[in-house]
Design a protein around this motif. Structure first.
Motif, mmCIF file in Angstrom:
data_model
loop_
_atom_site.group_PDB
_atom_site.id
_atom_site.type_symbol
_atom_site.label_atom_id
_atom_site.label_comp_id
_atom_site.label_asym_id
_atom_site.label_seq_id
_atom_site.Cartn_x
_atom_site.Cartn_y
_atom_site.Cartn_z
ATOM 1 N N VAL A 1 0.857 -1.189 0.000
ATOM 2 C CA VAL A 1 0.000 0.000 0.000
ATOM 3 C C VAL A 1 0.898 1.245 0.000
ATOM 4 N N THR A 2 0.514 2.272 -0.742
ATOM 5 C CA THR A 2 1.351 3.475 -0.860
ATOM 6 C C THR A 2 1.093 4.474 0.267
ATOM 7 N N GLY A 3 -0.178 4.649 0.605
ATOM 8 C CA GLY A 3 -0.482 5.639 1.637
ATOM 9 C C GLY A 3 -1.821 5.378 2.280
ATOM 10 N N LEU A 4 -1.933 5.710 3.559
ATOM 11 C CA LEU A 4 -3.206 5.593 4.273
ATOM 12 C C LEU A 4 -3.506 6.888 5.006
ATOM 13 N N ASN A 5 -4.755 7.302 4.950
ATOM 14 C CA ASN A 5 -5.228 8.298 5.901
ATOM 15 C C ASN A 5 -5.719 7.557 7.135
ATOM 16 N N VAL A 6 -5.738 8.259 8.227
ATOM 17 C CA VAL A 6 -6.111 7.662 9.508
ATOM 18 C C VAL A 6 -7.147 8.557 10.157
ATOM 19 N N THR A 7 -8.234 7.957 10.617
ATOM 20 C CA THR A 7 -9.223 8.763 11.324
ATOM 21 C C THR A 7 -9.638 8.058 12.611
ATOM 22 N N ILE A 8 -10.660 8.599 13.251
ATOM 23 C CA ILE A 8 -11.141 8.077 14.531
ATOM 24 C C ILE A 8 -11.415 6.583 14.420
ATOM 25 N N PRO A 9 -10.980 5.744 15.336
ATOM 26 C CA PRO A 9 -10.359 6.064 16.631
ATOM 27 C C PRO A 9 -8.840 5.863 16.635
ATOM 28 N N PHE A 10 -8.179 5.963 15.456
ATOM 29 C CA PHE A 10 -6.785 5.515 15.364
ATOM 30 C C PHE A 10 -5.739 6.632 15.352
ATOM 31 N N LYS A 11 -6.176 7.899 15.338
ATOM 32 C CA LYS A 11 -5.217 8.982 15.089
ATOM 33 C C LYS A 11 -4.110 9.059 16.135
ATOM 34 N N ARG A 12 -4.468 8.864 17.389
ATOM 35 C CA ARG A 12 -3.451 8.961 18.442
ATOM 36 C C ARG A 12 -2.613 7.672 18.496
ATOM 37 N N ASP A 13 -3.289 6.531 18.448
ATOM 38 C CA ASP A 13 -2.571 5.250 18.552
ATOM 39 C C ASP A 13 -1.586 5.058 17.395
ATOM 40 N N ALA A 14 -1.884 5.681 16.255
ATOM 41 C CA ALA A 14 -1.001 5.509 15.089
ATOM 42 C C ALA A 14 0.401 6.059 15.354
ATOM 43 N N LEU A 15 0.509 7.022 16.275
ATOM 44 C CA LEU A 15 1.828 7.574 16.627
ATOM 45 C C LEU A 15 2.818 6.488 17.013
ATOM 46 N N ALA A 16 2.303 5.453 17.678
ATOM 47 C CA ALA A 16 3.172 4.416 18.235
ATOM 48 C C ALA A 16 3.534 3.337 17.216
ATOM 49 N N VAL A 17 2.844 3.290 16.078
ATOM 50 C CA VAL A 17 3.111 2.197 15.141
ATOM 51 C C VAL A 17 3.798 2.662 13.856
ATOM 52 N N VAL A 18 4.020 3.982 13.748
ATOM 53 C CA VAL A 18 4.782 4.503 12.610
ATOM 54 C C VAL A 18 5.840 5.450 13.160
ATOM 55 N N GLU A 19 6.691 5.960 12.273
ATOM 56 C CA GLU A 19 7.673 6.966 12.682
ATOM 57 C C GLU A 19 7.039 8.339 12.463
ATOM 58 N N PRO A 20 6.569 9.011 13.535
ATOM 59 C CA PRO A 20 5.893 10.293 13.314
ATOM 60 C C PRO A 20 6.881 11.407 13.024
ATOM 61 N N ASP A 21 6.490 12.365 12.198
ATOM 62 C CA ASP A 21 7.343 13.550 12.032
ATOM 63 C C ASP A 21 7.118 14.471 13.235
ATOM 64 N N ASP A 22 7.889 15.528 13.283
ATOM 65 C CA ASP A 22 7.885 16.383 14.470
ATOM 66 C C ASP A 22 6.508 16.998 14.738
ATOM 67 N N LEU A 23 5.835 17.460 13.685
ATOM 68 C CA LEU A 23 4.538 18.109 13.876
ATOM 69 C C LEU A 23 3.494 17.112 14.379
ATOM 70 N N ALA A 24 3.429 15.936 13.764
ATOM 71 C CA ALA A 24 2.473 14.910 14.206
ATOM 72 C C ALA A 24 2.745 14.523 15.658
ATOM 73 N N ASP A 25 4.021 14.445 15.985
ATOM 74 C CA ASP A 25 4.409 14.092 17.342
ATOM 75 C C ASP A 25 3.926 15.153 18.330
ATOM 76 N N ARG A 26 4.110 16.426 17.979
ATOM 77 C CA ARG A 26 3.686 17.493 18.885
ATOM 78 C C ARG A 26 2.163 17.561 18.981
ATOM 79 N N ILE A 27 1.480 17.380 17.869
ATOM 80 C CA ILE A 27 0.013 17.408 17.894
ATOM 81 C C ILE A 27 -0.521 16.190 18.647
ATOM 82 N N GLY A 28 0.213 15.098 18.564
ATOM 83 C CA GLY A 28 -0.233 13.882 19.237
ATOM 84 C C GLY A 28 -1.231 13.099 18.403
#
Ligand code: ATR
Length: 271
Positions: A57-84
């Motif tokens: 798969v090339t790309g996925l969008n993520v929505t409720i209820p996975f937006k926060r949990d996704a931080l832990a299963v991918v390498e987040p960039d700085d902005l995503a990390d700060r937003i949580g």
């Protein structure tokens, strides 16, 4: 794989406008791709992301209820990390990376749809709401060097968020009138106005020098935007935010300029 696969991870995802918006872009640019919705069990996020990576798969969008949990299963960039929160996963590199195009999309909506004279750098922005949408928008505005006042019904949440966002101050909704008097930008990031003719902002606090953006897109013409138009303010409806978060995801995944008009038409024809 000959055909690119993109998609949305959420639960539920039934009502999503992302498939027609992205598929309009593939059609416009003659890209052989599909955008598919996936509804994994909330406990299976990691397996779903690993599976998507394994399947190419090339790309996925993520929505409720996975937006926060996704931080832990991918390498987040700085902005995503700060937003949580991660709303976009990019599989095109060595390992899946996480991004938040809600923030960049909101900024781009403001930049592209406001009067050309609006410069976000140094602007005074008021964000109403301190939930998930408010977080992303407040961090985005701060990154654009705006001063951010966050007003929330539950005032303590506004203070907590303001403690994390650079150049931000938290308030209760009762401060809106005073804050808006000197503000350049107002963003509604609450759910008020969705499916009901209500507004979180008193109409007499609005003025003609404001750019007013609403995250609510059902209905497109909220009471807040009608009140804003009545006093001569520039209005940016919620479909623009939805559009540009998709545009930013598309451009990240494909490295190409998105066909914004085609995506916008696909989106608006369904609202
Ligand atoms: P989202 O992810 O869409 O931001 P959320 O995290 O549930 O959703 O946040 C909803 C936001 O709308 C919150 O800021 C909420 O205020 P509280 O923190 O006080 O709950 C705000 N909100 C919802 N209903 C509201 C109402 N009737 N009046 C004012 N604010 C409201």
């Amino acid at each position: 794989m000959a055909m690119d696969v993109f998609g949305l991870l959420g639960n539920p995802v039934g009502h999503s406008l992302s498939p027609p918006m992205h598929e309009a872009a593939y059609e416009e640019l003659d890209i052989d791709a599909r955008y598919v919705t996936f509804e994994p069990d909330p406990d299976d996020l990691e397996a779903a992301v690993e599976g998507a990576a394994a399947l190419g798969v090339t790309g996925l969008n993520v929505t409720i209820p996975f937006k926060r949990d996704a931080l832990a299963v991918v390498e987040p960039d700085d902005l995503a990390d700060r937003i949580g929160a991660v709303n976009t996963i990019d599989f095109t590199g060595d390992r899946p990376t996480g991004h938040n195009t809600d923030a960049g999309g909101a900024l781009r909506a403001l930049r592209e749809q406001s009067d050309a004279s609006l410069s976000l750098e140094g602007a005074r922005a008021v964000v109403v709401g301190a939930g998930g949408a408010g977080r992303a928008i407040a961090f985005g505005l701060a990154d654009a060097d705006a001063t951010v006042d966050i007003a929330n019904r539950t005032e303590s949440k506004a203070h907590d968020l303001a403690d994390e966002v650079p150049n931000a101050t938290g308030h209760g909704l009762d401060a809106l009138e005073e804050l808006l008097a000197d503000a350049d930008v107002l963003v509604n990031a609450t759910s008020v106005g969705m499916e009901e003719d209500a507004t979180p902002v008193p109409a007499d606090a609005l003025h003609g020098d404001l750019t007013v953006m609403d995250a609510v897109y059902r209905p497109l013409e909220t009471r807040l935007l009608r009140d804003a138009a009545d006093v001569g303010a520039t209005t940016v409806d919620g479909a623009w935010m939805l559009l540009y978060q998709g545009v930013e995801a598309f451009e990240r995944w494909t490295g190409r300029d998105a066909p914004v008009d085609a995506m916008n038409e696909a989106l608006r024809s369904r609202l």
